[in-house]
Design a protein around this motif. Structure first.
Motif, PDB file in Angstrom:
ATOM      1  N   ILE A  18      46.852  35.316  60.552  1.00  0.00           N
ATOM      2  CA  ILE A  18      47.467  36.622  60.300  1.00  0.00           C
ATOM      3  C   ILE A  18      48.898  36.456  59.808  1.00  0.00           C
ATOM      4  O   ILE A  18      49.308  37.081  58.829  1.00  0.00           O
ATOM      5  N   LEU A  19      49.671  35.620  60.483  1.00  0.00           N
ATOM      6  CA  LEU A  19      51.056  35.413  60.066  1.00  0.00           C
ATOM      7  C   LEU A  19      51.123  34.813  58.665  1.00  0.00           C
ATOM      8  O   LEU A  19      51.978  35.189  57.856  1.00  0.00           O
ATOM      9  N   PHE A  20      50.214  33.905  58.361  1.00  0.00           N
ATOM     10  CA  PHE A  20      50.182  33.325  57.016  1.00  0.00           C
ATOM     11  C   PHE A  20      49.863  34.402  55.978  1.00  0.00           C
ATOM     12  O   PHE A  20      50.548  34.537  54.966  1.00  0.00           O
ATOM     13  N   ASP A  21      48.821  35.168  56.230  1.00  0.00           N
ATOM     14  CA  ASP A  21      48.417  36.209  55.287  1.00  0.00           C
ATOM     15  C   ASP A  21      49.538  37.222  55.053  1.00  0.00           C
ATOM     16  O   ASP A  21      49.740  37.683  53.935  1.00  0.00           O
ATOM     17  N   ALA A  22      50.279  37.535  56.108  1.00  0.00           N
ATOM     18  CA  ALA A  22      51.381  38.496  56.001  1.00  0.00           C
ATOM     19  C   ALA A  22      52.644  37.874  55.406  1.00  0.00           C
ATOM     20  O   ALA A  22      53.578  38.596  55.052  1.00  0.00           O
ATOM     21  N   GLY A  23      52.680  36.537  55.311  1.00  0.00           N
ATOM     22  CA  GLY A  23      53.861  35.866  54.776  1.00  0.00           C
ATOM     23  C   GLY A  23      55.037  35.888  55.739  1.00  0.00           C
ATOM     24  O   GLY A  23      56.193  35.871  55.325  1.00  0.00           O
ATOM     25  N   ALA A  86      46.884  20.861  59.435  1.00  0.00           N
ATOM     26  CA  ALA A  86      48.164  20.153  59.400  1.00  0.00           C
ATOM     27  C   ALA A  86      48.105  18.996  58.404  1.00  0.00           C
ATOM     28  O   ALA A  86      47.104  18.287  58.308  1.00  0.00           O
ATOM     29  N   ASP A  87      49.183  18.853  57.652  1.00  0.00           N
ATOM     30  CA  ASP A  87      49.366  17.794  56.663  1.00  0.00           C
ATOM     31  C   ASP A  87      48.465  17.938  55.436  1.00  0.00           C
ATOM     32  O   ASP A  87      48.423  17.039  54.599  1.00  0.00           O
ATOM     33  N   LYS A  88      47.761  19.040  55.323  1.00  0.00           N
ATOM     34  CA  LYS A  88      46.971  19.313  54.118  1.00  0.00           C
ATOM     35  C   LYS A  88      47.752  20.278  53.230  1.00  0.00           C
ATOM     36  O   LYS A  88      48.702  20.911  53.675  1.00  0.00           O
ATOM     37  N   ASN A  89      47.323  20.416  51.988  1.00  0.00           N
ATOM     38  CA  ASN A  89      48.006  21.302  51.051  1.00  0.00           C
ATOM     39  C   ASN A  89      47.687  22.765  51.327  1.00  0.00           C
ATOM     40  O   ASN A  89      46.538  23.112  51.602  1.00  0.00           O
ATOM     41  N   CYS A  90      48.710  23.595  51.213  1.00  0.00           N
ATOM     42  CA  CYS A  90      48.549  25.038  51.337  1.00  0.00           C
ATOM     43  C   CYS A  90      47.627  25.514  50.216  1.00  0.00           C
ATOM     44  O   CYS A  90      47.739  25.078  49.074  1.00  0.00           O
ATOM     45  N   ARG A  91      46.743  26.424  50.541  1.00  0.00           N
ATOM     46  CA  ARG A  91      45.782  26.937  49.562  1.00  0.00           C
ATOM     47  C   ARG A  91      46.436  27.880  48.555  1.00  0.00           C
ATOM     48  O   ARG A  91      45.851  28.172  47.522  1.00  0.00           O
ATOM     49  N   LYS A  92      47.662  28.345  48.841  1.00  0.00           N
ATOM     50  CA  LYS A  92      48.353  29.239  47.910  1.00  0.00           C
ATOM     51  C   LYS A  92      49.378  28.493  47.051  1.00  0.00           C
ATOM     52  O   LYS A  92      49.395  28.662  45.845  1.00  0.00           O
ATOM     53  N   LEU A 107      50.323  26.115  66.540  1.00  0.00           N
ATOM     54  CA  LEU A 107      50.404  27.109  65.494  1.00  0.00           C
ATOM     55  C   LEU A 107      50.594  26.373  64.172  1.00  0.00           C
ATOM     56  O   LEU A 107      51.288  25.354  64.129  1.00  0.00           O
ATOM     57  N   TYR A 108      49.989  26.863  63.116  1.00  0.00           N
ATOM     58  CA  TYR A 108      50.068  26.220  61.801  1.00  0.00           C
ATOM     59  C   TYR A 108      50.717  27.187  60.822  1.00  0.00           C
ATOM     60  O   TYR A 108      50.500  28.397  60.894  1.00  0.00           O
ATOM     61  N   LEU A 109      51.509  26.629  59.906  1.00  0.00           N
ATOM     62  CA  LEU A 109      52.180  27.480  58.937  1.00  0.00           C
ATOM     63  C   LEU A 109      52.505  26.723  57.663  1.00  0.00           C
ATOM     64  O   LEU A 109      52.547  25.494  57.646  1.00  0.00           O
ATOM     65  N   CYS A 110      52.764  27.473  56.622  1.00  0.00           N
ATOM     66  CA  CYS A 110      53.295  26.956  55.366  1.00  0.00           C
ATOM     67  C   CYS A 110      54.709  27.483  55.257  1.00  0.00           C
ATOM     68  O   CYS A 110      54.911  28.688  55.122  1.00  0.00           O
ATOM     69  N   GLU A 111      55.677  26.580  55.334  1.00  0.00           N
ATOM     70  CA  GLU A 111      57.081  27.022  55.326  1.00  0.00           C
ATOM     71  C   GLU A 111      57.490  27.597  53.977  1.00  0.00           C
ATOM     72  O   GLU A 111      58.470  28.350  53.907  1.00  0.00           O
ATOM     73  N   GLN A 112      56.761  27.324  52.936  1.00  0.00           N
ATOM     74  CA  GLN A 112      57.051  27.896  51.619  1.00  0.00           C
ATOM     75  C   GLN A 112      56.553  29.345  51.539  1.00  0.00           C
ATOM     76  O   GLN A 112      57.254  30.210  51.048  1.00  0.00           O
ATOM     77  N   CYS A 113      55.364  29.592  52.018  1.00  0.00           N
ATOM     78  CA  CYS A 113      54.775  30.936  51.947  1.00  0.00           C
ATOM     79  C   CYS A 113      55.243  31.860  53.076  1.00  0.00           C
ATOM     80  O   CYS A 113      55.136  33.084  52.954  1.00  0.00           O
TER      81      CYS A 113
END
Length: 115
Positions: A18-23, A86-92, A107-113
């Motif tokens: 949810i947090l990823f989808d919401a950015g 973790a350690d894989k590429n973000c799909r976006k 918890l997992y996140l993409c710090e760019q997105c």
């Protein structure tokens, strides 16, 4: 999101998705979000939770799932945007997914997105 008084039934994987989808970065507090971010968060809660319910835990959109299945991915590889990746590429954006701990839970996140 883990406070069951706020929104019941949200666990680790839905929280990350949810947090990823919401950015939204996981360290953000609701009171620090602007109206647009709160609206996107609300939409993401409903969309991701509903999708996961309907698909037995898959949070990726249908089109992406079909593409990944065609490329030979197993269920584990096409279930989530960030959770357990973790350690894989973000799909976006292609940035590296990070694994952190918050409230004693992973918890997992993409710090760019999720800025």
């Amino acid at each position: 999101l883990l406070d069951q008084h706020f929104l019941s039934g949200i666990g680790n994987y839905l929280r990350s998705e949810i947090l990823f989808d919401a950015g939204i970065h996981p360290s953000s507090r609701p009171k620090d979000l602007d109206d647009d971010q709160l609206l996107q968060f609300s939409k993401s809660v409903l969309q991701i939770a509903h999708r996961a319910y309907e698909t037995g835990g898959i949070t990726l959109d249908e089109k992406r799932v079909r593409e990944l299945k065609r490329s030979g991915e197993k269920r584990r590889g096409y279930r989530h945007y960030v959770f357990a990746r973790a350690d894989k590429n973000c799909r976006k954006c292609g940035n590296t997914i990070k694994k952190i701990a918050m409230s004693g839970r992973r918890l997992y996140l993409c710090e760019q997105c999720q800025k």
